[in-house]
Design an enzyme around this catalytic site. Structure first.
Site, PDB file in Angstrom:
ATOM      1  N   LYS A  56      43.993  43.624  41.619  1.00  0.00           N
ATOM      2  CA  LYS A  56      44.155  43.053  40.282  1.00  0.00           C
ATOM      3  C   LYS A  56      43.991  44.085  39.156  1.00  0.00           C
ATOM      4  CE  LYS A  56      44.420  38.332  40.846  1.00  0.00           C
ATOM      5  NZ  LYS A  56      44.046  38.093  42.220  1.00  0.00           N
ATOM      6  N   SER A 307      44.253  42.596  50.335  1.00  0.00           N
ATOM      7  CA  SER A 307      44.291  42.518  48.875  1.00  0.00           C
ATOM      8  C   SER A 307      42.939  42.654  48.182  1.00  0.00           C
ATOM      9  CB  SER A 307      44.950  41.207  48.448  1.00  0.00           C
ATOM     10  OG  SER A 307      44.282  40.111  49.055  1.00  0.00           O
TER      11      SER A 307
HETATM   12  C1  LIG Z   1      44.434  37.209  43.092  1.00  0.00           C
HETATM   13  C2  LIG Z   1      44.322  37.553  44.504  1.00  0.00           C
HETATM   14  C3  LIG Z   1      45.335  37.226  45.431  1.00  0.00           C
HETATM   15  C4  LIG Z   1      46.560  36.437  45.062  1.00  0.00           C
HETATM   16  O1  LIG Z   1      47.323  37.038  44.036  1.00  0.00           O
HETATM   17  P1  LIG Z   1      48.375  36.184  43.205  1.00  0.00           P
HETATM   18  O2  LIG Z   1      49.027  37.180  42.333  1.00  0.00           O
HETATM   19  O3  LIG Z   1      47.617  35.144  42.436  1.00  0.00           O
HETATM   20  O4  LIG Z   1      49.296  35.534  44.178  1.00  0.00           O
HETATM   21  C5  LIG Z   1      45.171  37.655  46.732  1.00  0.00           C
HETATM   22  N1  LIG Z   1      44.071  38.320  47.137  1.00  0.00           N
HETATM   23  C6  LIG Z   1      43.086  38.635  46.293  1.00  0.00           C
HETATM   24  C7  LIG Z   1      41.907  39.375  46.818  1.00  0.00           C
HETATM   25  C8  LIG Z   1      43.168  38.268  44.948  1.00  0.00           C
HETATM   26  O5  LIG Z   1      42.167  38.580  44.117  1.00  0.00           O
END
Ligand SMILES: *Cc1c(COP(=O)(O)O)cnc(C)c1O
Length: 325
Positions: A56, A307
């Site tokens: 993010k 992510s």
């Molecule tokens: C926000 C987030 C997601 C999903 O991202 P989007 O852009 O909302 O689809 C996935 N994994 C983590 C760790 C996140 O913080």
């Protein structure tokens, strides 16, 4: 004529230049055990090692650096299930910009503490992500702050797309890319970056069965809201916005498939990532979880985006200690 995909691709390339030096260019690492177990090469894109513990920071930094001087001077506001708020607060502090974060009561304690540590001005408002968002929007209006949403924002999408650009740079022959999917900022940006350069690469969004708003919206053919439920993948909770501008149509047009995982399958993914030496939260584990559940039609080599890493340490220990797989 420039297509939408070309425009997004150019915006993502510009974002890569803009945020360079402010976010980590994370490694793409071969996953030895997952590859051996599945007899296909599996690579992990290590956004769990990104500063603030999630991808993010890319979108937040790109959005802040794209502000005009007057907006920059007034400050920004957002609502977040945690990782976006934390990233925006971190990036705002780095740039000397005022940042207010609205969160719902569902946000776990470890994430609230992390937000506080980033110096954010936190306001707990509402029982759901949607209520926190309404409060943030109202404040943006009254105080002249710029609303920086977690996913449905062109600068945020372009920033998240740099994850996809780095994947194509490092592994141009990637056959499938597995993308954790909630509001779709990551999926939209990554899919645009990849499809512009490598149209044959399959891009697959992965959500949890409990409250997958994008999946329900794609089935309905328009944005719908779903009931929020507690899930191990708490960063994937929340709606996509009924007035969604970008991510719904991008997910619809660019994703080859969307699959949903059970809570057990997410836990298996967390353990599989740990076996590769990576700490991931539930949302970050859905790629390995989907591979091990046999739920995706994989073209190799496979890339799973880990992510984020922001999981409560006690919960992480419990999951690693529990029996199955
Ligand atoms: C926000 C987030 C997601 C999903 O991202 P989007 O852009 O909302 O689809 C996935 N994994 C983590 C760790 C996140 O913080």
């Amino acid at each position: 004529m420039m297509t939408d995909l070309d425009l997004w691709s150019a915006a993502i390339a510009a974002a890569e230049t803009r945020i360079a030096g402010r976010v980590l260019r994370t490694p793409l690492r071969r996953a030895g055990r997952l590859s051996a177990r599945h007899d296909v090469p599996v690579y992990l894109k290590l956004e769990n090692r990104q500063t603030t513990g999630a991808f993010k920071l890319r979108g937040a930094t790109n959005a802040l650096l794209s502000l005009d001087p007057a907006s920059r001077a007034r400050g920004v506001v957002t609502a977040s299930t945690g990782n976006h708020g934390r990233a925006l607060a971190h990036a705002a502090r780095a740039e000397g910009i005022r940042c207010i974060v609205h969160i719902s009561v569902l946000v776990p304690a470890n994430k609230v503490a992390a937000l506080e540590a980033e110096g954010a001005d936190i306001r707990v408002t509402g029982d759901s992500q949607d209520e926190a968002e309404a409060a943030a929007l109202a404040l943006a209006e009254t105080d002249g702050l710029t609303w920086i949403p977690p996913f449905d924002h062109a600068g945020v999408i372009a920033g998240q797309g740099t994850v996809g650009l780095e994947i194509v740079e490092d592994l141009p022959e990637a056959g499938s890319v597995l993308i954790p999917l909630s509001g779709g900022g990551l999926a939209a940006g990554v899919a645009a970056a990849i499809k512009a350069r490598s149209p044959a690469t399959r891009v697959i969004g992965i959500s949890m069965e409990r409250g997958a708003a994008m999946h329900a919206s794609l089935l309905a053919g328009h944005p719908v809201s779903v009931r929020e439920e507690a899930t191990l993948a708490d960063s994937l909770g929340g709606g996509i916005g009924l007035a969604n501008r970008y991510t719904f149509s991008m997910a619809r047009d660019l994703l080859d498939d969307v699959v949903l995982l059970t809570e057990d399958e997410i836990a298996v993914g967390i353990r599989a990532a740990a076996a590769e030496g990576e700490t991931v939260e539930g949302a970050g584990a859905v790629g390995p979880g989907a591979i091990l559940a046999g739920k995706v039609d994989l073209r190799d080599p496979v890339v799973a985006i880990l992510s984020g890493s922001n999981i409560d340490p006690a919960l992480h220990r419990n999951i690693l200690a529990s029996e199955t797989v």
